[in-house]
Each structure stands twice: as C-alpha cells, then as structure tokens.
Design a protein around this motif. Structure first.
Motif, PDB file in Angstrom:
ATOM      1  N   PRO A   5       0.838  -1.214   0.000  1.00  0.00           N
ATOM      2  CA  PRO A   5       0.000   0.000   0.000  1.00  0.00           C
ATOM      3  C   PRO A   5       0.868   1.258   0.000  1.00  0.00           C
ATOM      4  O   PRO A   5       1.922   1.294   0.643  1.00  0.00           O
ATOM      5  N   VAL A   6       0.416   2.269  -0.724  1.00  0.00           N
ATOM      6  CA  VAL A   6       1.109   3.556  -0.771  1.00  0.00           C
ATOM      7  C   VAL A   6       0.084   4.642  -0.416  1.00  0.00           C
ATOM      8  O   VAL A   6      -0.979   4.709  -1.019  1.00  0.00           O
ATOM      9  N   VAL A   7       0.416   5.477   0.587  1.00  0.00           N
ATOM     10  CA  VAL A   7      -0.472   6.551   1.013  1.00  0.00           C
ATOM     11  C   VAL A   7       0.292   7.862   0.986  1.00  0.00           C
ATOM     12  O   VAL A   7       1.525   7.880   0.873  1.00  0.00           O
ATOM     13  N   LEU A   8      -0.428   8.954   1.090  1.00  0.00           N
ATOM     14  CA  LEU A   8       0.204  10.264   1.200  1.00  0.00           C
ATOM     15  C   LEU A   8       0.649  10.498   2.641  1.00  0.00           C
ATOM     16  O   LEU A   8       0.091   9.924   3.583  1.00  0.00           O
ATOM     17  N   LEU A   9       1.635  11.382   2.819  1.00  0.00           N
ATOM     18  CA  LEU A   9       2.132  11.683   4.163  1.00  0.00           C
ATOM     19  C   LEU A   9       1.014  12.186   5.074  1.00  0.00           C
ATOM     20  O   LEU A   9       1.009  11.909   6.280  1.00  0.00           O
ATOM     21  N   ALA A  10       0.054  12.897   4.503  1.00  0.00           N
ATOM     22  CA  ALA A  10      -1.048  13.432   5.305  1.00  0.00           C
ATOM     23  C   ALA A  10      -1.883  12.318   5.935  1.00  0.00           C
ATOM     24  O   ALA A  10      -2.566  12.542   6.935  1.00  0.00           O
TER      25      ALA A  10
END
Length: 490
Positions: A420-425
């Motif tokens: 999984p890849v998410v944004l830093l936010a």
C-alpha cells in the motif's frame, strides 16, 4: 446521408482490412516501445497507479472511469508498464477506428483511412497521448464512438441506438468533465440541421439523456458531496497563465489563450493538407451539404460554450487538450467540407502521414535520449528502479509507504506493486512498518516535513539518493524516516 461516392480502385473490403491491421500494428508497436523504455512514469500515469489502489466514485478533481478501467487491466496483467500501455492504446485504437468507421459513411474507405490517420498530426493525440495523458484520451475515444453511433442512428433509427448513445454520453462524462462540450455540440448540431432534427428529435429523444443521467448519478452524488475538493484544481488551472485582475483584462487574456489553443490544436495538421492540396484544381468546397452544416454547428455550439465561459471572466487559461473531445473530428469535418477532386489527394496524404508516423515512432522510441540532449531532465529516467533495489535491501519488510505526492506514490507502487502507498497526510492512520519519503525525487525541490505522529516510533532517518541515468550531475533524493506505528489510539 450525403456520402460521397466511392472513388477507390481495388477491393474496398481489402482496403478496410489492410487499414485495420496497420492500425493495430501501430498501437502494438507503441506498447512495445513503452515496454522497452521502462523507467519511471510521468505525472498523469503515476496518479492512475496511485488511485487504482482503491475503488471510489471520484478521485480528487477527476471522474472515475479511467481509473476503474486501469485498475481492471492491472488486475489482469499486474501493476506495470504493460498494464499502462495496454489500457492507453486500447482507448487510442477505439478512437482511431471509430473515426474511421464514421468517415467511411461520408467519404468512402480511402478517405476514411486518411481521416483516421490524420489524428497522429494532432499533437495532443499523436504525441502527448503516448507520453502522459489519461482521462482526455478516454473521453476522446468515447467521443469517437458517440459520433459513430450518432451517424448509425441517423441511418437506422431505433430505441436501442438511442440508448447506446446515452450510455456513451454517460461514459464520456465519467471520463472527463469537458466531454460536456461534445454533448452540447452534438445536441446543438442535431437541433439546427433540419435533416437531422427530423430523425433525432422525435418522441423517443428522452431515451438518450435518461440513460446518460442514470449512469452519471452515482458520481454526481459524490461530486456534490465534496464539490470544493472536486473543483479546486480545475479552478486553479482555469486561472493559470495570469493572475485574475479586472474583468476586461481577464476576458482579453482568456480570448488570447482560446485563440492560441485553437491554433495549436490544428498544428501541424495543416502541413499534410497543404501538401496534398497543391495543384490547380484540388477540389470544390461544399457549402450547403447537410454534413457540412452538421460539423459547422457541432464546433460552433461547443466552442461557443467555451467562449461564453471566457466572457464570464473566470476562464483565463485554456489548454488545447481541453478542446480535444470536441475537435478530434476536425480532419473529417475538413474533408466533408472540401472533398478532393481525385483520389490523388488522399494518396498524397497517406504517403505524408506514413512518413510522419515513422518519424513520430522513432522520436517516441528515443525520447529520453532526445530530451537529455536538449538539456532537459526526463522524468521517466529518474532511477526509481535503482531506488527500489536500495529500499528492498535496507528495508526488506516494509508494510506501507507514505509519500509526499501522487507522482512519487505512483512510481513507488510501480516498483512495489504489492505494498500500500499513502500520502504523508494519511500516514498517522497507518500501522506496522512504514517508510516515510519526503520529496518529489528532484534534488533541487523543497521537501515537506515528515509527520511526527503519536503512535510512531522512529527507528531511523536520513536520505536516500540515486544518480540519474542520463544526467550524472543530477541525483534523485528523498528524506526518509523508518517508523514502527502502533494502531492509532481512539
């Protein structure tokens, strides 16, 4: 219909089959080039890789259809360059073939081959589409299928074809919002051309908009639930190229951009047209023909809508690709208005377009080297593959990647398709072993601070850096933090 009589020698069926095969080979070659180049991906495609992790009714400022279809292709062949290239070139084939089938009704087989091939001379469809376009390609492909369906409806009216046109209108709006320009243009032209109005605007006309609205309703609900998020990026782009000032200046600036977009959209298409039309008697304009009037009102209604938006003072910046779902049929409209006096014009065009196709394919194949030779830093040569090997060596048990933006997110997921890849936010809501990456890869761009969440235990931090392949002096750089995240407290 006002189709021009067939004027070709030899078998029409053989010509049709040959053209379709050549068209298929051309797009298969584009897929092969993409696979051989490998490397990183550009912004639009990176966003699709990132978004395709989840099914949603909309994605930021874009409708969802391209992402849904891209996710299906990824499911079949994996998150890869192959998946990106297959989806894109299928949509491109649909566009070229649909325009070919429409043009056959009006110009015959040879003319249709020329019209379809002419799309490679439109920069947004011949060059940019193979580099980094997504939603615009799909919207234009749906526009091509819609135009084909519209002309078959004129020849063979039926409720089934009206429903199919409604399905296509709905899919177009789920592809990109500016597809509405095409819908407005087609509706206006069908109303203003008497011969078409008598066929289209009957008591069954409600079927088309009803089916289209039914398809769009779920996304429309999503859109209005978060209208500020869905429109913020679009409004920003509408004001690029000049800060809003007075109403008069905004309108003048918008009109200038509008004119330049129209000019750039048709360039360099006019080059083969000028070459083919050399001679004393190239052809005679057909001012009063039904199809000529149809295409005139199609463009006039769509472009008139854009002009009306410019006159509000809110539309300052216009990109030529925004007009693509409306103007893709310009080669067909031109030949309908100005049919050649002999097949020699068509044959000249095919020779010119064939030579241009060879140049175009060669330029695409060597694009990274050409860009490097011009001193540009091509994004596709950023060494994400080398970065991935370094990450796999130093952090073999990553559970989640958290990145600064979707460009980085797409390229990271391309290298680690199972993670999984998410944004830093959104990092604080994750748990397990998380690698935080700040930066867009370019060493001279600002990097945002890495989040310090209450449930994070930092196990290490520093920088990851890899040299660019074609630019040894430039380095792809990320600040990183390796953290262990406990489940967020409630």
């Amino acid at each position: 219909m006002t189709a021009i009589a067939e004027r070709i020698t030899g078998s029409k069926e053989q010509t049709r089959q040959t053209f379709v095969v050549v068209l298929g080979v051309y797009f298969l070659l584009q897929i092969l080039i993409r696979l051989l180049q490998g490397g990183a991906v550009e912004m639009d495609e990176a966003e699709q890789i990132f978004y395709a992790q989840h099914f949603q009714l909309g994605y930021e400022n874009q409708p969802p259809l391209y992402t849904w279809l891209q996710a299906l292709v990824f499911h079949a062949v994996g998150v890869s360059h192959l998946g990106l290239a297959i989806a894109k070139n299928i949509f491109m084939f649909v566009l070229y073939y649909s325009l070919y089938r429409t043009a056959r009704m009006l110009l015959g087989t040879l003319g249709a081959a020329v019209v379809s091939s002419s799309l490679i001379m439109i920069v947004t469809l011949g060059w940019e589409a193979q580099i980094d376009r997504t939603h615009s390609i799909l919207a234009t492909a749906v526009g091509g299928a819609s135009l084909w369906t519209y002309y078959t409806l004129l020849e063979h009216p039926s409720k089934r074809r009206r429903a199919l046109l409604g399905v296509l209108f709905g899919l177009g709006m789920l592809s990109k919002y500016n597809f509405l320009l095409f819908v407005i243009g087609l509706a206006g032209a069908s109303l203003l051309v008497r011969e078409h109005r008598r066929i289209v605007w009957t008591r069954d006309v409600w079927i088309t908009p009803a089916v289209g609205l039914l398809l769009v309703l779920p996304h429309a609900w999503w859109f209005f639930q978060q209208i500020h998020v869905a429109t913020a990026e679009t409004l920003r782009k509408m004001h690029e190229g000049g800060a809003p000032t007075t109403y008069g200046k905004n309108v003048l600036l918008g009109l200038r951009h509008f004119f330049m977009s129209l000019l750039s959209f048709g360039t360099p298409l006019w080059v083969p047209l000028a070459f083919a039309w050399r001679g004393r008697r190239p052809g005679t304009p057909r001012w009063e023909a039904t199809d000529v009037r149809f295409f005139f009102w199609l463009y006039a209604a769509g472009l008139g809508t854009v002009a009306a938006l410019v006159l509000t003072g809110e539309l300052i910046h216009i990109q030529s690709r925004w007009l693509q779902p409306l103007l893709f049929s310009v080669p067909l409209g031109f030949f309908v208005f100005f049919p050649p006096a002999s097949d020699r014009v068509y044959r000249r065009m095919l020779v010119t377009l064939g030579l241009f196709a060879v140049v175009l394919v060669s330029a695409l194949a060597f694009r990274p080297q050409l860009q490097a030779g011009l001193g540009r830093h091509p994004r596709i040569q950023q060494p994400y593959d080398q970065l991935a090997r370094e990450i796999a060596h130093r952090f073999p048990d990553v559970d989640v990647f958290a990145v600064q933006d979707r460009f980085v997110g797409g390229n990271i997921r391309l290298q680690f398709p199972g993670k999984p890849v998410v944004l830093l936010a959104d990092a604080c809501a994750q748990q397990g072993r998380i690698l935080l990456l700040s930066g867009d890869g370019f060493d001279d761009r600002p990097r945002v601070p890495l989040p310090a969440c209450p449930n994070f235990t930092v196990a290490g931090s520093g920088q990851l850096a890899e040299q660019s392949v074609l630019h040894p002096r430039e380095t792809t750089v990320f600040d990183y933090a390796w953290v262990l995240a406990a489940p967020p407290s409630r």
